[in-house]
Design an enzyme around this catalytic site. Structure first.
Site: not given
Length: 296
Positions: A47, A172
């Protein structure tokens, strides 16, 4: 042409946790590592930590800072209007695919990334089956290959649209096996000592998400995403506890924010700049301890 750096901490993996705009604080670690000339042989990020990975490997401290501070003022960065138009609360396609060219908002030195000696791992989550996907240098041949993978790793479910890579949708990497801290990637690469940059205070414990029916409904086409979201807190907390054990045994150095005052969705540039300043003060104070752990 700049001379590529030489690895000088050969037995330690560098690991960056995600955390959205909390990375304003930890971008200071990227800046300080580069200033100190500390060159790791392996870097893993998830991320926002994937952005840190890319910026560290390009040797670009100013870009590391700007990515999570002043860039938030860009009118194309995102917001509710962007979300309503289907581009995401963070306008990820713009942020990752239209800002890195020479005349764009955050020029990226892909040649320096390419020439850096470290291996890397970027993690994302595959929507159709819940697989944790890791990409390394063999998957990256041009700048777009890198940036679209950083985008996929950074795509917060609900807030941002999934990213198509090779015909599969990804979100993610924090939904994956370790809950957002790529310790597994470093171990898979053969490392047993770790320098880990976390984005939550030491006392933090992740709680279960509220409103599970919403996530089940929203991701009814991709139930693996809903399952991973609703169970992530258990994996994340377990990985943190494992890291604290490694810290106690001397096998890990943990950079843990002493004072995290911003959330992952923060857009106020003044607050982001203040977070970076706090991170930089902490990083400077901890540098002797870093050198001690790294043998430098």
């Amino acid at each position: 042409m700049p001379v590529p750096p030489a690895v000088n901490v050969p037995d330690v993996a560098l690991i960056f946790e995600g955390g959205g705009m909390r990375a304003a604080h930890t971008s200071a670690v990227v800046v300080r590592l580069l200033e100190a000339g500390l060159v790791f042989p392996f870097v893993a990020g998830i991320s926002a930590g994937a952005s840190h990975t890319a910026n560290y490997l390009a040797g670009d401290g100013p870009r590391a800072k700007a990515s999570f501070t002043s860039f938030a003022a860009d009118p194309r960065f995102g917001g509710l209007r962007s979300f309503a138009r289907g581009r995401g609360y963070f306008n990820a396609e713009y942020i990752y695919q239209h800002t890195s060219g020479p005349q764009e908002a955050l020029p990226y030195a892909f040649d320096r990334f390419r020439d850096h000696p470290a291996q890397l791992s970027l993690t994302a989550f595959r929507c159709r089956d819940g697989a944790t996907v890791r990409w390394g240098r063999d998957d990256i041949h041009r700048m777009r290959d890198l940036m679209v993978r950083v985008q996929a790793s950074s795509t917060m479910p609900v807030l941002m649209p999934p990213v198509d890579i090779d015909g599969d949708l990804h979100v993610d990497g924090a939904l994956g096996e370790t809950g957002g801290i790529p310790l597994d990637a470093a171990r898979a690469a053969g490392f047993r000592r770790f320098f880990v940059v976390l984005t939550q205070e030491r006392s933090y414990v992740k709680r279960p998400l509220k409103y599970p029916r919403f996530y089940r409904s929203h991701f009814r086409r991709y139930p693996a995403v809903a399952d991973a979201l609703l169970s992530r807190h258990t994996r994340y907390n377990a990985t943190r506890e494992e890291l604290f054990d490694l810290e106690r045994s001397g096998d890990a150095y943990l950079f843990v924010p002493q004072d995290m005052r911003i959330a992952n969705s923060e857009r106020d540039v003044a607050k982001l700049e203040a977070a970076h300043a706090r991170g930089l003060a902490q990083a400077r104070a901890e540098l002797p301890a870093w050198r001690d752990f790294l043998g430098r």
